[in-house]
Design a protein around this motif. Structure first.
Motif, short mmCIF file in Angstrom:
data_model
loop_
_atom_site.label_atom_id
_atom_site.label_comp_id
_atom_site.label_asym_id
_atom_site.label_seq_id
_atom_site.Cartn_x
_atom_site.Cartn_y
_atom_site.Cartn_z
N ARG A 49 -59.38 22.43 23.33
CA ARG A 49 -61.04 22.52 24.32
C ARG A 49 -61.31 23.17 24.77
N ILE A 50 -62.71 24.46 24.96
CA ILE A 50 -63.16 25.23 25.53
C ILE A 50 -64.65 25.01 26.13
N CYS A 51 -64.46 24.83 27.51
CA CYS A 51 -66.30 24.94 28.06
C CYS A 51 -66.54 26.69 27.97
N LEU A 52 -67.59 27.20 27.07
CA LEU A 52 -67.63 28.29 27.20
C LEU A 52 -68.43 28.94 28.70
N ALA A 55 -63.92 24.08 12.77
CA ALA A 55 -62.66 23.96 11.60
C ALA A 55 -61.23 23.83 12.23
N LEU A 56 -61.43 24.75 13.65
CA LEU A 56 -60.07 25.00 14.14
C LEU A 56 -59.67 23.91 15.39
N GLY A 57 -60.27 21.91 14.81
CA GLY A 57 -60.51 21.58 15.71
C GLY A 57 -60.38 21.32 17.20
N VAL A 58 -60.89 22.56 17.71
CA VAL A 58 -61.73 21.90 19.20
C VAL A 58 -62.73 21.58 19.73
N THR A 59 -62.74 20.87 20.85
CA THR A 59 -63.69 20.93 21.18
C THR A 59 -64.75 21.51 22.08
N ILE A 60 -66.10 21.91 21.25
CA ILE A 60 -66.67 23.04 22.60
C ILE A 60 -67.40 22.47 23.57
#
Lengths: 303, 327
Positions: free
Chosen positions: A132-135, A153-158
């Motif tokens: 999970r990434i908070c931009l 595509a990478l299954g990472v939550t934004i």
């Protein structure tokens, strides 16, 4: 769209701190990131409250993560960080150095103070276990769209910065201490009297920045109320709400109603200014020509 | 070993001047947004870079190419090309800040030496070692938030070379982690390679009082005849509480010349001079003075005193975070 409560950026008393999370447990937010982000000297004042707050929030069904410090330099701070990753709870890294303490293969989340500006960095973090990434709040919508696509595509939550004074800079120097003619090592906790930071105005008396110890924030409260549809279309699945001392639980309810399509963006802004009339909004990093700019709502929302 | 002087060059002429003045190493960048000094009329095209590297090598100096902004999503190819071109121009190393770009360079140009830019703000030994292990970074430019004992402590825990700033402009905030400029002007060090850009500066004269504005914010006011410093955001004048002052930092520049012996004892490999936007004559003087200082130190002679005061353009000097009381 999920709602995440950011770590409290300010120095609040132990009782205020605990009462805040009691109140958050009663709201409909999905996730809470807590702990000390800005200054390691504040942590001892509320550290013993953290386990209780975690327990309470988990019992209320919230996802809970612990933040790292934003700037880790001292031996004591390195030790704190090493201890943090031992706690067994998900860690949100807000300084890349935390990666050197995380055992290989541990999943983690990435906070807004880590520079994730492009697909290469996003892929690299995902390869290390970022889920999970908070931009960074500085990113324009065009970058958010590209990164959210890559993340999907990478299954990472934004997640993006949804509401609150913008974290603009972090320093080795404490400005609150400097203002009082002290040094950081002898600060006497000059920041404790400013629960939302100290207003910094220009020479024309124009509100501009907010002082928060070693951190500098914007005067304005960033808000994504007018961009919810665009963010959702881009694949952003979470908004981050940054704590303020007044009306925060109500603010969480307002954002929940907005993302559920139950009210307009303007109604949210009106409700917030009803509680805290003195605050100014911005959304310029996402869609304006500069961070401080504030857009008008999309035509469709003007009903 | 004599400490390495790492000198800035904004133009091929400045690079040649620095080489002739005795710089061991020169750092420069391509004329685009890939480097953190992306100013009009500055920096090198590909041909200039190739010729400049050849010139430096003929004279026994090294060239480092700074590609130290954070690549824009969707446009990473511009930054990848800069790394490839630095490699083919014969650069001795690239100076990188972005983790994704470091990863790219390590995979695609493994033999091109990698330095970690100050813009990555690696502020503790664990971080320095992590970058070394992950991307085989050979040198780290330390952020300007550390005291001399903290620098010594880092060097005691790492094999990686360290480089520190000793002269020129001073960031007060942790480098690469500041968006004050883009908040006020839309242009940022991380994304555009500029801070407090001249395009957003205005001066207004009100009956002999000169206001300096950045992005429409008045952050300096000078009486007639007084110097009007450039309105850099973190060195502006603001009001908080009862106080109106330079709340973040005074309009000072860094001068750590007298700390050179302590920095050597702290295990620092290289001394960096800020200022790719500076003139040839400035570069020549600064390099000569610092070269004299490190040579004196190496020979056990006393350091020349106060050699650089005249170059500060009337600005006050500070040793910045190197002394703990700065905090």
């Amino acid at each position: 769209m999920q709602l995440t409560v950011a770590p409290i950026p300010f120095f609040w008393s132990k009782d205020t701190w605990s009462a805040f999370y009691e109140e958050i447990a009663e709201t409909s937010v999905d996730r809470v990131v807590l702990g000390e982000l800005v200054c390691s000297k504040r942590l001892p004042f509320f550290q013993d409250q953290i386990p209780g707050a975690i327990e309470r929030l988990i019992a209320a069904g919230k996802d809970v993560a612990l933040t790292s410090l934003a700037l880790i330099t001292l031996k004591r701070e390195r030790k704190l960080t090493a201890d943090l990753v031992e706690m067994g709870l998900e860690v949100e890294i807000n300084d890349l150095s935390v990666l050197s303490y995380l055992p290989k293969g541990t999943n983690f989340s990435v906070g807004p103070l880590v520079n994730v500006y492009n697909e290469g960095t996003l892929r690299w973090l995902a390869s290390l276990g970022a889920t999970r990434i908070c931009l960074p709040p500085e990113l324009p919508l065009a970058s958010v769209e590209i990164l959210a696509k890559e993340a999907e595509a990478l299954g990472v939550t934004i997640e993006v910065w949804g509401h609150g004074r913008l974290p603009l800079a972090i320093s080795g120097r404490c400005y609150h201490a400097r203002l009082h003619g002290r040094t950081k090592d002898n600060c006497q906790f000059a920041c404790e009297d400013d629960p939302d930071g100290l207003d910094v105005a220009t020479l024309d008396g124009q509100p501009f920045l907010t002082m928060n110890g070693v951190q500098t924030l914007s005067d304005s409260y960033a808000t994504t109320v007018h961009q919810i549809d665009q963010l959702r279309a881009a694949g952003v699945t979470a908004l981050r709400l940054s704590p303020q001392s007044q009306g925060f639980a109500d603010l969480c309810h307002q954002y929940r109603a907005l993302v559920e399509g139950q009210c307009s963006s303007e109604a949210v802004l009106n409700a917030i200014t009803g509680q805290t009339p003195e605050i100014r909004f911005s959304d310029g990093f996402l869609t304006g020509d500069r961070g401080v700019a504030m857009s008008t709502p999309p035509i469709a929302a003007r009903t | 070993m004599v400490m390495e002087i790492v000198c800035p060059a904004g133009t091929p002429a400045a690079l040649r001047a620095a080489v002739k003045a005795g710089a061991h190493t020169i750092y420069c960048g391509f004329a685009d947004e890939t480097n953190a000094r992306n100013f009009p009329g500055l920096n090198f095209d590909r041909t200039e870079m190739r010729e400049s590297v050849a010139f430096a090598h003929q004279h026994g100096s090294k060239v480092l190419v700074a590609i130290n902004t954070f690549p824009r999503a969707g446009d990473e190819a511009i930054w990848h090309r800069a790394v490839a071109d630095a490699d083919s121009c014969g650069a001795d190393a690239v100076i990188l800040a972005d983790a994704g770009l470091l990863d790219y360079a390590a995979r695609n140009h493994p033999n091109l030496r990698r330095h970690l830019s100050v813009q990555a703000a690696a502020a503790n030994a664990d971080m320095v070692n992590f970058y070394a292990e992950t991307f085989d970074v050979k040198r780290v430019v330390l952020p300007r938030v550390l005291s001399v004992p903290e620098i010594a402590a880092i060097n005691a825990e790492t094999e990686v070379e360290t480089e520190v700033f000793v002269f020129g402009g001073l960031c007060v905030m942790a480098e690469g982690r500041c968006s004050l400029s883009s908040y006020a002007t839309g242009r940022s060090p991380n994304m555009n390679g500029v801070c407090s850009p001249a395009s957003h500066v205005e001066y207004h004269d009100h009956n002999g009082v000169l206001d300096a504005q950045l992005g429409g914010y008045t952050i300096h006011r000078a009486q007639k005849g007084d110097a009007a410093p450039y309105p850099t955001l973190c060195k502006g004048c603001f009001t908080a509480g009862e106080k109106t002052d330079h709340l973040f930092e005074d309009p000072v520049s860094l001068n750590a010349e007298q700390l050179i012996p302590q920095l050597q004892k702290a295990g620092v490999t290289a001394l960096k001079i800020e200022g790719r936007q500076r003139s040839r004559s400035y570069v020549t003087q600064v390099v000569r003075n610092f070269r004299e200082a490190v040579d004196a130190l190496e020979d056990g002679r006393p350091l020349p005193q106060g050699m650089l005061a005249r170059l500060s353009e009337g600005q006050a000097m500070t040793t910045g975070a190197y002394k703990k009381t700065w905090r």
